[in-house]
Design a protein around this motif. Structure first.
Motif, PDB file in Angstrom:
ATOM      1  N   ALA A  20      44.853  41.885  42.100  1.00  0.00           N
ATOM      2  CA  ALA A  20      46.302  41.828  42.306  1.00  0.00           C
ATOM      3  C   ALA A  20      46.783  40.392  42.494  1.00  0.00           C
TER       4      ALA A  20
ATOM      5  N   SER B 151      40.189  52.314  40.839  1.00  0.00           N
ATOM      6  CA  SER B 151      40.406  52.849  42.187  1.00  0.00           C
ATOM      7  C   SER B 151      39.093  53.209  42.885  1.00  0.00           C
TER       8      SER B 151
ATOM      9  N   GLY C 143      44.916  53.060  40.525  1.00  0.00           N
ATOM     10  CA  GLY C 143      44.602  52.224  39.382  1.00  0.00           C
ATOM     11  C   GLY C 143      43.348  52.631  38.633  1.00  0.00           C
TER      12      GLY C 143
ATOM     13  N   TRP D 236      47.138  38.929  38.871  1.00  0.00           N
ATOM     14  CA  TRP D 236      47.682  39.805  37.843  1.00  0.00           C
ATOM     15  C   TRP D 236      48.535  39.080  36.817  1.00  0.00           C
TER      16      TRP D 236
ATOM     17  N   ASN E  43      40.261  45.105  44.428  1.00  0.00           N
ATOM     18  CA  ASN E  43      41.599  45.343  43.914  1.00  0.00           C
ATOM     19  C   ASN E  43      42.608  44.303  44.398  1.00  0.00           C
TER      20      ASN E  43
ATOM     21  N   MET F 248      46.967  49.647  43.092  1.00  0.00           N
ATOM     22  CA  MET F 248      45.775  49.548  42.243  1.00  0.00           C
ATOM     23  C   MET F 248      44.589  50.236  42.911  1.00  0.00           C
TER      24      MET F 248
END
Length: 69
Positions: A38, A27, A24, A41, A34, A20
């Motif tokens: 995650a 980014s 992602g 998610w 990120n 990600m």
């Protein structure tokens, strides 16, 4: 068994956070942002419709019918 599941989840989180961060949609944001995304998610997979009202059975049925149509 419990430690294995938690360890596997954290390993998947680490790999997903790197992807990600590098490739992602977000980014351009920091790695800590990120990795936070995650970790949670699975929540994005099981999003519910905001139109469904669960206050009572009748409201739930009528709002479910509206979403389904």
């Amino acid at each position: 068994m419990k430690q294995g599941l938690i360890g596997g989840y954290l390993a998947i989180t680490f790999v997903v956070s790197i992807f990600m961060w590098l490739f992602g949609e977000h980014s351009y944001r920091s790695y800590s942002y990120n990795i936070g995304k995650a970790i949670v998610w699975p929540v994005s997979i099981f999003k519910s419709y905001p139109e469904i009202d669960g206050d009572s059975t009748l409201k739930f049925v009528s709002s479910y019918k509206e979403v389904a149509s």
